[in-house]
Design a protein around this motif. Sequence first.
Motif, mmCIF file in Angstrom:
data_model
loop_
_atom_site.group_PDB
_atom_site.id
_atom_site.type_symbol
_atom_site.label_atom_id
_atom_site.label_comp_id
_atom_site.label_asym_id
_atom_site.label_seq_id
_atom_site.Cartn_x
_atom_site.Cartn_y
_atom_site.Cartn_z
ATOM 1 N N ASP A 79 0.851 -1.186 0.000
ATOM 2 C CA ASP A 79 0.000 0.000 0.000
ATOM 3 C C ASP A 79 0.889 1.239 0.000
ATOM 4 N N PHE A 80 0.292 2.389 -0.269
ATOM 5 C CA PHE A 80 1.007 3.653 -0.197
ATOM 6 C C PHE A 80 0.170 4.641 0.594
ATOM 7 N N SER A 81 0.820 5.357 1.493
ATOM 8 C CA SER A 81 0.127 6.343 2.308
ATOM 9 C C SER A 81 0.802 7.696 2.129
ATOM 10 N N ASP A 82 -0.004 8.724 1.990
ATOM 11 C CA ASP A 82 0.546 10.075 1.933
ATOM 12 C C ASP A 82 -0.137 10.973 2.959
ATOM 13 N N GLY A 83 -0.544 10.353 4.057
ATOM 14 C CA GLY A 83 -1.268 11.062 5.102
ATOM 15 C C GLY A 83 -0.363 11.764 6.096
ATOM 16 N N LEU A 84 -0.986 12.338 7.100
ATOM 17 C CA LEU A 84 -0.262 13.092 8.124
ATOM 18 C C LEU A 84 0.621 12.210 8.997
ATOM 19 N N ASN A 85 0.268 10.939 9.150
ATOM 20 C CA ASN A 85 1.024 10.043 10.025
ATOM 21 C C ASN A 85 2.179 9.352 9.323
ATOM 22 N N GLY A 86 2.539 9.801 8.177
ATOM 23 C CA GLY A 86 3.657 9.192 7.476
ATOM 24 C C GLY A 86 3.379 9.063 6.003
#
Length: 108
Positions: A79-86
Amino acid sequence: MVTVTDKAKSKIEHLMQDAGLDASYFLRVSVQGGGCSGLSYNLDFDNEEKKGDQFFEDQGVRMALDMKSFLYLAGTELDFSDGLNGKGFNFHNPNASRTCGCGESFSV
Protein backbone atom coordinates in the motif's frame (compact mmCIF):
# COMPACT_ATOMS: atom_id res chain seq x y z
CA MET A 1 1.76 -13.53 -4.33
CA VAL A 2 2.01 -9.87 -3.36
CA THR A 3 -0.98 -7.67 -4.11
CA VAL A 4 -0.97 -3.93 -4.79
CA THR A 5 -3.56 -1.34 -3.70
CA ASP A 6 -4.80 1.37 -6.07
CA LYS A 7 -2.72 4.01 -4.25
CA ALA A 8 0.45 1.91 -4.48
CA LYS A 9 -0.15 1.23 -8.17
CA SER A 10 -0.59 4.94 -8.87
CA LYS A 11 2.61 5.85 -6.99
CA ILE A 12 4.65 3.08 -8.68
CA GLU A 13 3.49 4.24 -12.13
CA HIS A 14 4.32 7.85 -11.23
CA LEU A 15 7.82 6.92 -10.00
CA MET A 16 8.51 4.86 -13.12
CA GLN A 17 7.39 7.70 -15.35
CA ASP A 18 9.50 10.26 -13.46
CA ALA A 19 12.55 7.98 -13.79
CA GLY A 20 11.94 7.51 -17.52
CA LEU A 21 11.64 3.72 -17.21
CA ASP A 22 10.03 1.78 -20.03
CA ALA A 23 7.83 -1.34 -19.94
CA SER A 24 10.87 -3.63 -19.68
CA TYR A 25 11.21 -2.59 -16.01
CA PHE A 26 9.42 -4.25 -13.13
CA LEU A 27 9.22 -3.79 -9.37
CA ARG A 28 11.66 -5.96 -7.43
CA VAL A 29 10.26 -6.70 -3.96
CA SER A 30 12.63 -8.31 -1.50
CA VAL A 31 13.43 -9.01 2.12
CA GLN A 32 16.88 -8.40 3.57
CA GLY A 33 18.41 -8.99 6.96
CA GLY A 34 18.51 -5.85 9.07
CA GLY A 35 16.30 -3.32 10.72
CA CYS A 36 15.28 -3.23 14.35
CA SER A 37 13.05 -6.32 14.03
CA GLY A 38 15.50 -8.49 12.08
CA LEU A 39 14.21 -8.34 8.49
CA SER A 40 13.53 -5.31 6.32
CA TYR A 41 11.57 -4.69 3.14
CA ASN A 42 13.21 -3.46 -0.04
CA LEU A 43 11.66 -2.05 -3.22
CA ASP A 44 13.54 -1.23 -6.40
CA PHE A 45 13.03 -1.10 -10.15
CA ASP A 46 14.89 -3.66 -12.23
CA ASN A 47 14.93 -4.95 -15.80
CA GLU A 48 17.15 -8.00 -15.37
CA GLU A 49 15.73 -11.36 -14.38
CA LYS A 50 17.79 -13.25 -11.80
CA LYS A 51 17.97 -17.00 -11.31
CA GLY A 52 15.12 -18.16 -9.07
CA ASP A 53 12.94 -15.08 -9.56
CA GLN A 54 9.21 -15.56 -9.09
CA PHE A 55 7.13 -13.15 -11.21
CA PHE A 56 3.65 -11.90 -10.35
CA GLU A 57 1.38 -9.22 -11.69
CA ASP A 58 -1.38 -7.39 -9.85
CA GLN A 59 -3.33 -4.44 -11.23
CA GLY A 60 -0.85 -4.18 -14.10
CA VAL A 61 2.16 -3.91 -11.77
CA ARG A 62 4.74 -6.56 -12.64
CA MET A 63 6.80 -7.74 -9.65
CA ALA A 64 9.76 -10.06 -9.14
CA LEU A 65 10.60 -11.77 -5.87
CA ASP A 66 13.52 -14.07 -5.15
CA MET A 67 12.51 -17.38 -3.59
CA LYS A 68 13.56 -16.43 -0.03
CA SER A 69 11.58 -13.19 -0.17
CA PHE A 70 8.59 -14.97 -1.67
CA LEU A 71 8.44 -17.28 1.35
CA TYR A 72 8.34 -14.28 3.74
CA LEU A 73 5.99 -12.17 1.64
CA ALA A 74 3.33 -14.61 0.40
CA GLY A 75 -0.05 -12.97 0.91
CA THR A 76 1.37 -9.48 1.55
CA GLU A 77 -0.40 -6.33 0.39
CA LEU A 78 1.66 -3.34 -0.74
CA ASP A 79 0.00 0.00 0.00
CA PHE A 80 1.01 3.65 -0.20
CA SER A 81 0.13 6.34 2.31
CA ASP A 82 0.55 10.08 1.93
CA GLY A 83 -1.27 11.06 5.10
CA LEU A 84 -0.26 13.09 8.12
CA ASN A 85 1.02 10.04 10.03
CA GLY A 86 3.66 9.19 7.48
CA LYS A 87 4.33 9.01 3.79
CA GLY A 88 5.55 6.03 1.87
CA PHE A 89 4.98 2.41 0.97
CA ASN A 90 3.53 0.11 3.62
CA PHE A 91 3.56 -3.67 3.73
CA HIS A 92 0.60 -5.49 5.27
CA ASN A 93 2.29 -8.84 5.84
CA PRO A 94 0.21 -11.65 7.39
CA ASN A 95 3.41 -13.65 8.00
CA ALA A 96 4.99 -11.03 10.30
CA SER A 97 4.75 -11.92 13.96
CA ARG A 98 6.27 -8.58 15.01
CA THR A 99 6.93 -5.27 13.27
CA CYS A 100 8.91 -2.25 14.38
CA GLY A 101 7.27 1.09 15.12
CA CYS A 102 8.22 2.59 11.76
CA GLY A 103 6.89 -0.42 9.82
CA GLU A 104 10.07 -0.89 7.82
CA SER A 105 11.19 -4.12 9.46
CA PHE A 106 9.59 -7.28 10.78
CA SER A 107 10.22 -10.73 12.17
CA VAL A 108 8.46 -14.07 11.66
